[in-house]
Structures are given as C-alpha cells and as structure tokens.
Scaffold this motif. Structure first.
Motif, PDB file in Angstrom:
ATOM      1  N   ALA A  63      -9.445  -8.805   0.117  1.00  0.00           N
ATOM      2  CA  ALA A  63      -8.974 -10.148   0.482  1.00  0.00           C
ATOM      3  C   ALA A  63      -7.758 -10.544  -0.357  1.00  0.00           C
ATOM      4  CB  ALA A  63     -10.096 -11.166   0.297  1.00  0.00           C
ATOM      5  N   GLU A  64      -7.784 -10.268  -1.650  1.00  0.00           N
ATOM      6  CA  GLU A  64      -6.646 -10.619  -2.508  1.00  0.00           C
ATOM      7  C   GLU A  64      -5.416  -9.792  -2.159  1.00  0.00           C
ATOM      8  OE1 GLU A  64      -8.404 -10.154  -6.387  1.00  0.00           O
ATOM      9  OE2 GLU A  64      -8.765 -12.315  -6.537  1.00  0.00           O
ATOM     10  N   ALA A  65      -5.604  -8.499  -1.880  1.00  0.00           N
ATOM     11  CA  ALA A  65      -4.464  -7.657  -1.495  1.00  0.00           C
ATOM     12  C   ALA A  65      -3.841  -8.176  -0.199  1.00  0.00           C
ATOM     13  CB  ALA A  65      -4.899  -6.204  -1.338  1.00  0.00           C
ATOM     14  N   ARG A  66      -4.677  -8.620   0.711  1.00  0.00           N
ATOM     15  CA  ARG A  66      -4.172  -9.154   1.982  1.00  0.00           C
ATOM     16  C   ARG A  66      -3.512 -10.519   1.770  1.00  0.00           C
ATOM     17  NH1 ARG A  66      -8.654  -8.976   4.425  1.00  0.00           N
ATOM     18  NH2 ARG A  66      -9.283 -11.079   3.900  1.00  0.00           N
ATOM     19  N   ASP A  67      -4.194 -11.426   1.070  1.00  0.00           N
ATOM     20  CA  ASP A  67      -3.710 -12.802   0.942  1.00  0.00           C
ATOM     21  C   ASP A  67      -2.552 -12.944  -0.041  1.00  0.00           C
ATOM     22  OD1 ASP A  67      -5.699 -13.438   2.723  1.00  0.00           O
ATOM     23  OD2 ASP A  67      -7.077 -14.201   1.202  1.00  0.00           O
ATOM     24  N   LEU A  68      -2.594 -12.213  -1.154  1.00  0.00           N
ATOM     25  CA  LEU A  68      -1.566 -12.367  -2.194  1.00  0.00           C
ATOM     26  C   LEU A  68      -0.386 -11.418  -2.006  1.00  0.00           C
ATOM     27  CD1 LEU A  68      -3.889 -12.711  -5.318  1.00  0.00           C
ATOM     28  CD2 LEU A  68      -2.748 -14.542  -4.043  1.00  0.00           C
ATOM     29  N   LEU A  69      -0.653 -10.221  -1.486  1.00  0.00           N
ATOM     30  CA  LEU A  69       0.396  -9.209  -1.384  1.00  0.00           C
ATOM     31  C   LEU A  69       0.777  -8.883   0.059  1.00  0.00           C
ATOM     32  CD1 LEU A  69      -0.949  -6.885  -4.198  1.00  0.00           C
ATOM     33  CD2 LEU A  69       1.010  -8.422  -4.322  1.00  0.00           C
ATOM     34  N   VAL A  86      -1.365  -0.817   4.468  1.00  0.00           N
ATOM     35  CA  VAL A  86      -2.499  -1.203   3.639  1.00  0.00           C
ATOM     36  C   VAL A  86      -2.548  -0.376   2.347  1.00  0.00           C
ATOM     37  CG1 VAL A  86      -5.020  -1.340   3.511  1.00  0.00           C
ATOM     38  CG2 VAL A  86      -3.820  -2.160   5.543  1.00  0.00           C
ATOM     39  N   PRO A  87      -2.406   0.955   2.393  1.00  0.00           N
ATOM     40  CA  PRO A  87      -2.416   1.694   1.132  1.00  0.00           C
ATOM     41  C   PRO A  87      -1.322   1.248   0.155  1.00  0.00           C
ATOM     42  CG  PRO A  87      -2.743   3.206   2.946  1.00  0.00           C
ATOM     43  CD  PRO A  87      -2.402   1.866   3.545  1.00  0.00           C
ATOM     44  N   VAL A  88      -0.127   0.957   0.660  1.00  0.00           N
ATOM     45  CA  VAL A  88       0.948   0.491  -0.223  1.00  0.00           C
ATOM     46  C   VAL A  88       0.574  -0.857  -0.831  1.00  0.00           C
ATOM     47  CG1 VAL A  88       3.335  -0.314  -0.294  1.00  0.00           C
ATOM     48  CG2 VAL A  88       2.781   1.846   0.812  1.00  0.00           C
ATOM     49  N   GLY A  89      -0.007  -1.741  -0.036  1.00  0.00           N
ATOM     50  CA  GLY A  89      -0.457  -3.027  -0.564  1.00  0.00           C
ATOM     51  C   GLY A  89      -1.510  -2.857  -1.640  1.00  0.00           C
ATOM     52  N   LEU A  90      -2.438  -1.928  -1.436  1.00  0.00           N
ATOM     53  CA  LEU A  90      -3.465  -1.675  -2.456  1.00  0.00           C
ATOM     54  C   LEU A  90      -2.867  -1.020  -3.700  1.00  0.00           C
ATOM     55  CD1 LEU A  90      -6.386  -0.596  -0.119  1.00  0.00           C
ATOM     56  CD2 LEU A  90      -6.205  -2.718  -1.436  1.00  0.00           C
ATOM     57  N   SER A 129      -4.149 -13.654  -8.995  1.00  0.00           N
ATOM     58  CA  SER A 129      -3.043 -14.562  -8.706  1.00  0.00           C
ATOM     59  C   SER A 129      -2.278 -14.896  -9.988  1.00  0.00           C
ATOM     60  CB  SER A 129      -3.575 -15.838  -8.051  1.00  0.00           C
ATOM     61  OG  SER A 129      -2.530 -16.715  -7.780  1.00  0.00           O
ATOM     62  N   ASP A 130      -2.994 -15.133 -11.082  1.00  0.00           N
ATOM     63  CA  ASP A 130      -2.351 -15.390 -12.374  1.00  0.00           C
ATOM     64  C   ASP A 130      -1.562 -14.166 -12.838  1.00  0.00           C
ATOM     65  OD1 ASP A 130      -3.573 -17.914 -12.461  1.00  0.00           O
ATOM     66  OD2 ASP A 130      -5.286 -17.159 -13.612  1.00  0.00           O
ATOM     67  N   MET A 131      -2.145 -12.986 -12.670  1.00  0.00           N
ATOM     68  CA  MET A 131      -1.475 -11.746 -13.074  1.00  0.00           C
ATOM     69  C   MET A 131      -0.194 -11.539 -12.275  1.00  0.00           C
ATOM     70  SD  MET A 131      -4.700  -9.170 -13.255  1.00  0.00           S
ATOM     71  CE  MET A 131      -6.233  -9.673 -14.004  1.00  0.00           C
ATOM     72  N   LEU A 132      -0.281 -11.777 -10.982  1.00  0.00           N
ATOM     73  CA  LEU A 132       0.876 -11.596 -10.104  1.00  0.00           C
ATOM     74  C   LEU A 132       1.979 -12.595 -10.453  1.00  0.00           C
ATOM     75  CD1 LEU A 132       1.887  -9.924  -7.733  1.00  0.00           C
ATOM     76  CD2 LEU A 132       0.839 -11.582  -6.204  1.00  0.00           C
ATOM     77  N   ALA A 133       1.599 -13.835 -10.739  1.00  0.00           N
ATOM     78  CA  ALA A 133       2.595 -14.843 -11.125  1.00  0.00           C
ATOM     79  C   ALA A 133       3.283 -14.445 -12.427  1.00  0.00           C
ATOM     80  CB  ALA A 133       1.930 -16.208 -11.273  1.00  0.00           C
ATOM     81  N   LYS A 134       2.514 -13.910 -13.382  1.00  0.00           N
ATOM     82  CA  LYS A 134       3.113 -13.503 -14.648  1.00  0.00           C
ATOM     83  C   LYS A 134       4.032 -12.304 -14.451  1.00  0.00           C
ATOM     84  CE  LYS A 134       2.155 -13.033 -19.496  1.00  0.00           C
ATOM     85  NZ  LYS A 134       1.139 -13.083 -20.550  1.00  0.00           N
TER      86      LYS A 134
END
Length: 173
Positions: A63-69, A86-90, A129-134
């Motif tokens: 869900a996070e890979a889909r929603d955030l990335l 999907v593999p690239v997103g993961l 989400s915090d990690m991605l923002a940083k």
C-alpha cells in the motif's frame, strides 16, 4: 474476542460462500475493530487471524509503495513496461528505507515530526512517509550545494594535471 459467521457476500465474491470473522479488543465494549472475510471455510479462526497478522506488514508495504511512490499506477502501454512498474516501485521503496537506516536516521526525527504535526502525539517511530520526505529534502539540498559530493575541486584537478605533466616529462627522459 470475536464472532464469526458463514454467509454469501454479494459483490466481489458474487455467490461464493465466505466466512466473516469479527474481532474486537478486550477493552472495546461496542462495535468491532476488524472484520476478516475469507473463502477458507475450514481453517480454525485463530489460525486465520495469525495468518492475517503475519501478512499485514507485507500488505502495508504494498500500500505504501503504491500510495507514496506510485508503484502500479503508471499508464503503461506495453506488457514489458507494465511488468517493470511494480518491481521498480518496490525497489525504490527498499532503497528509501535502506538509505534512511544507513544515512538518514537521526534520533530526533520523530520528535521533529511531532513538532511539525502536533496531532501525532503517540508517534514513536518514523514512517516511510517521513523517510521519503527526508530523502527528498536531502536530494534537493544536494542539488543546490556549491560543490557536489564526490566532484573534485579546481585545486584537486590542477594537482592531478600537474602530476600527469610531471609523469609524462619523466617518461620522455
């Protein structure tokens, strides 16, 4: 603890028989906290609940890979492109979490996040989400540094050129 019933669930299951397991925390007096729907009519409820708990972190990752990335949301027109999305997103998800664990984590990250979002009073760990923002902030900051990391300065370039010039004179002699 909970309650279960076997029934028909019209909609996505059409006329297939399913079992619904309703769960609630011991501290809850009304309503249920979780409803599990399964087509497995024979496995005991505790085993199904355990299986669900084991799988939960995997589902959260998807869900996070889909929603955030955006994994799985690209509008691909070829089969190969669709199979890669999907593999690239993961992979991006994995790279983000790994970067954060190795280079981005700071003990004050969670407190800083709670300060920026005071409604997170019980937040104890950084989210993806915090990690991605940083990571995004680190990438943006690196783009605007006067010198990029790993790039030689003018002085270092001149020193290497001088060494090459000296070495070529020595080889000619």
């Amino acid at each position: 603890m909970g309650q279960q019933t076997t029934c028909l669930w019209y909609g996505s299951f059409h006329t297939r028989t399913v079992r619904v397991i309703l769960l609630r925390d011991d501290d809850t007096d009304s309503g249920y906290d979780l409803a599990l729907v399964t087509t497995d009519l024979t496995t005991p409820a505790p085993a199904l609940i355990t299986r669900y708990a084991w799988r939960w972190s995997i589902e959260v990752t998807f869900a996070e890979a889909r929603d955030l990335l955006g994994a799985g949301q690209a509008r691909n027109h070829t089969r190969a492109a669709a199979e890669r999305t999907v593999p690239v997103g993961l992979y991006c998800y994995t790279i983000t979490v790994t970067w954060y664990a190795l280079h981005g984590h700071h003990p004050s990250d969670t407190a800083d996040r709670r300060e920026r979002a005071p409604w997170y009073t019980t937040k104890t760990d950084p989210s993806v989400s915090d990690m991605l923002a940083k990571l995004r902030r680190a990438i943006i900051a690196a783009r605007f540094l006067p010198t990029r990391p790993g790039q030689p300065t003018d002085q270092e370039i001149r020193a290497v050129q001088q060494t090459w010039a000296t070495a070529s004179l020595d080889a000619a002699a």
